[in-house]
Design a protein around this motif. Sequence first.
Motif, PDB file in Angstrom:
ATOM      1  N   LEU A 221       0.972  -1.357   0.023  1.00 53.65           N
ATOM      2  CA  LEU A 221      -0.002  -0.291   0.084  1.00 53.65           C
ATOM      3  C   LEU A 221       0.896   1.260   0.055  1.00 53.65           C
ATOM      4  O   LEU A 221       0.680   2.146  -0.870  1.00 53.65           O
ATOM      5  N   TRP A 222       1.866   1.230   0.819  1.00 49.46           N
ATOM      6  CA  TRP A 222       2.590   2.673   0.924  1.00 49.46           C
ATOM      7  C   TRP A 222       3.757   2.464  -0.131  1.00 49.46           C
ATOM      8  O   TRP A 222       4.499   3.615  -0.528  1.00 49.46           O
ATOM      9  N   GLY A 223       3.959   1.354  -0.553  1.00 50.74           N
ATOM     10  CA  GLY A 223       5.084   1.197  -1.688  1.00 50.74           C
ATOM     11  C   GLY A 223       4.355   2.053  -3.037  1.00 50.74           C
ATOM     12  O   GLY A 223       4.980   2.553  -3.675  1.00 50.74           O
ATOM     13  N   VAL A 224       3.124   1.748  -3.193  1.00 53.83           N
ATOM     14  CA  VAL A 224       2.377   2.440  -4.300  1.00 53.83           C
ATOM     15  C   VAL A 224       2.696   4.054  -4.003  1.00 53.83           C
ATOM     16  O   VAL A 224       2.770   4.810  -5.189  1.00 53.83           O
ATOM     17  N   VAL A 225       2.574   4.383  -2.948  1.00 46.19           N
ATOM     18  CA  VAL A 225       2.611   5.833  -2.563  1.00 46.19           C
ATOM     19  C   VAL A 225       3.789   6.401  -3.019  1.00 46.19           C
ATOM     20  O   VAL A 225       4.225   7.557  -3.472  1.00 46.19           O
ATOM     21  N   ALA A 226       4.872   5.697  -2.383  1.00 46.69           N
ATOM     22  CA  ALA A 226       6.429   5.967  -2.402  1.00 46.69           C
ATOM     23  C   ALA A 226       6.625   6.108  -3.877  1.00 46.69           C
ATOM     24  O   ALA A 226       7.352   6.775  -4.525  1.00 46.69           O
ATOM     25  N   LEU A 227       6.206   4.816  -4.794  1.00 48.67           N
ATOM     26  CA  LEU A 227       6.392   4.956  -6.073  1.00 48.67           C
ATOM     27  C   LEU A 227       6.092   6.076  -6.850  1.00 48.67           C
ATOM     28  O   LEU A 227       6.518   6.785  -7.664  1.00 48.67           O
ATOM     29  N   PHE A 228       4.529   6.482  -6.605  1.00 47.08           N
ATOM     30  CA  PHE A 228       4.079   7.707  -7.139  1.00 47.08           C
ATOM     31  C   PHE A 228       5.156   8.984  -6.975  1.00 47.08           C
ATOM     32  O   PHE A 228       5.221   9.761  -7.710  1.00 47.08           O
ATOM     33  N   CYS A 229       5.333   9.098  -5.574  1.00 43.08           N
ATOM     34  CA  CYS A 229       6.309  10.208  -5.436  1.00 43.08           C
ATOM     35  C   CYS A 229       7.678  10.037  -6.161  1.00 43.08           C
ATOM     36  O   CYS A 229       7.972  11.182  -6.665  1.00 43.08           O
ATOM     37  N   TYR A 230       8.216   8.882  -6.180  1.00 43.49           N
ATOM     38  CA  TYR A 230       9.368   8.760  -6.884  1.00 43.49           C
ATOM     39  C   TYR A 230       9.241   9.173  -8.389  1.00 43.49           C
ATOM     40  O   TYR A 230      10.078  10.265  -9.028  1.00 43.49           O
ATOM     41  N   VAL A 231       8.391   8.517  -9.171  1.00 45.49           N
ATOM     42  CA  VAL A 231       8.289   8.984 -10.383  1.00 45.49           C
ATOM     43  C   VAL A 231       7.794  10.465 -10.677  1.00 45.49           C
ATOM     44  O   VAL A 231       8.291  11.315 -11.822  1.00 45.49           O
ATOM     45  N   ALA A 232       7.101  11.122  -9.627  1.00 41.99           N
ATOM     46  CA  ALA A 232       6.855  12.628  -9.752  1.00 41.99           C
ATOM     47  C   ALA A 232       8.253  13.391  -9.937  1.00 41.99           C
ATOM     48  O   ALA A 232       8.388  14.226 -10.466  1.00 41.99           O
ATOM     49  N   ALA A 233       9.076  12.868  -8.651  1.00 43.55           N
ATOM     50  CA  ALA A 233      10.261  13.728  -8.569  1.00 43.55           C
ATOM     51  C   ALA A 233      11.218  13.549  -9.809  1.00 43.55           C
ATOM     52  O   ALA A 233      11.697  14.583 -10.234  1.00 43.55           O
TER      53      ALA A 233
END
Length: 398
Positions: A221-233
């Motif tokens: 669940l939180w991996g999805v959030v973290a991956l969203f943030c990485y690709v955004a960055a």
Amino acid sequence: MKIVRTKEGISYFWPFVLVTSLFFLWGFAHSILDVLNKHFQEVLVISKAKSALIQAVVYGGYFLMALPAGYIIKRYGYRKGVVLGLLLYAIGAFLFIPGSRLMSFEFFLFSLFIIGCGLTCLETAANPYITVLGDLKYGASRLNLAQSFNGLGWILGPLVGGMALFSTNADVSIPYIIIGSVVLLVAFFFMRIRLPEIKEEEPSADAAVLNKGLWQHAHFLWGVVALFCYVAAQTGINSFFINYVTESDLQVNNATAAMLLSFGGMGLFMLGRFLGSWLMNLVRAEKLLFYFAVGASVCMVIVIGNWGWLSVGGLFICYLFESIMFPTLFALSIVRLGHHTKRASSFLIMAIVGGAVAPVLMGLIGENNMAIGFIVPLICFLVIGIYAMAYKRMTRFS
């Protein structure tokens, strides 16, 4: 190679090599967007926020196509998912031929959306396939190694794009004709081969764990959030690298900035993935991810400071630190998901839509001062650091 062998001693070396070739193709497709972004600002006379729609439609394609791609892969297998992705990629690339005659920004966006849908199929198939192509404990290391060749595509994209688009007789279709032809050849090749279908390992013999729903696994669940943030960055930094460098007081032109992005930023990005793959044999993946997230955050603070070459140097070093983040987050997020793995991959690929959000937001914030816009990736790297720090606790009962 021990990282492509199962516990039973079965070697998947050649399937690993074949699928790894795909990583180069989508690396090129993404990195050339960063040159296209600046090119359209000048040729079509549009704002930074509007030019960021280039990334928005590509990454929007990921969001819309991820679940259908996951369904196709689950029903028909990894190979057919790869072939579909390659064909969509080629169609979108060849649409740049009429696009270069029309010079319509909207038509270019449509072409890039088709490419984005194709890339979604490739990533939905290739990332989890590489992760399970051997012993589970080497999943993150294996994916980092494959993603290292993705880094080669990231180097060549700005190089080819800069040469083609920042010349006096620029034709935006030329690099897309070349890559479209290569992609078609690769698609034909994959139609003629067979890839072994790998059965994902179940996470545990504990029935309570096996019966858990996908979203009940906190590390996913939180991996999805973290991956969203990485690709955004990552996408935000790439999109405005050329703007940041050319708007500094360093007297750097567009073509030189594209070369700096290619050999400087992307070169360090590729080096970081090879280095990360080796370091993960010595350091646990989540620990290394935490150290790199802290390093990237410090780099962003230096970039926001806008201190000339020091800040440009910080921008370069950030590519080294961010290099391992996507493959490591992906691999960590699908650990011990068993029969949920293919569906989990679809949702993780959907998280790539972060790349549609950050460039637009950075363009709006940094319209008059690009340095301020880099606060967006700073926040993203901090979120990734928190995920890495909490990962061991989240997986304790998964």
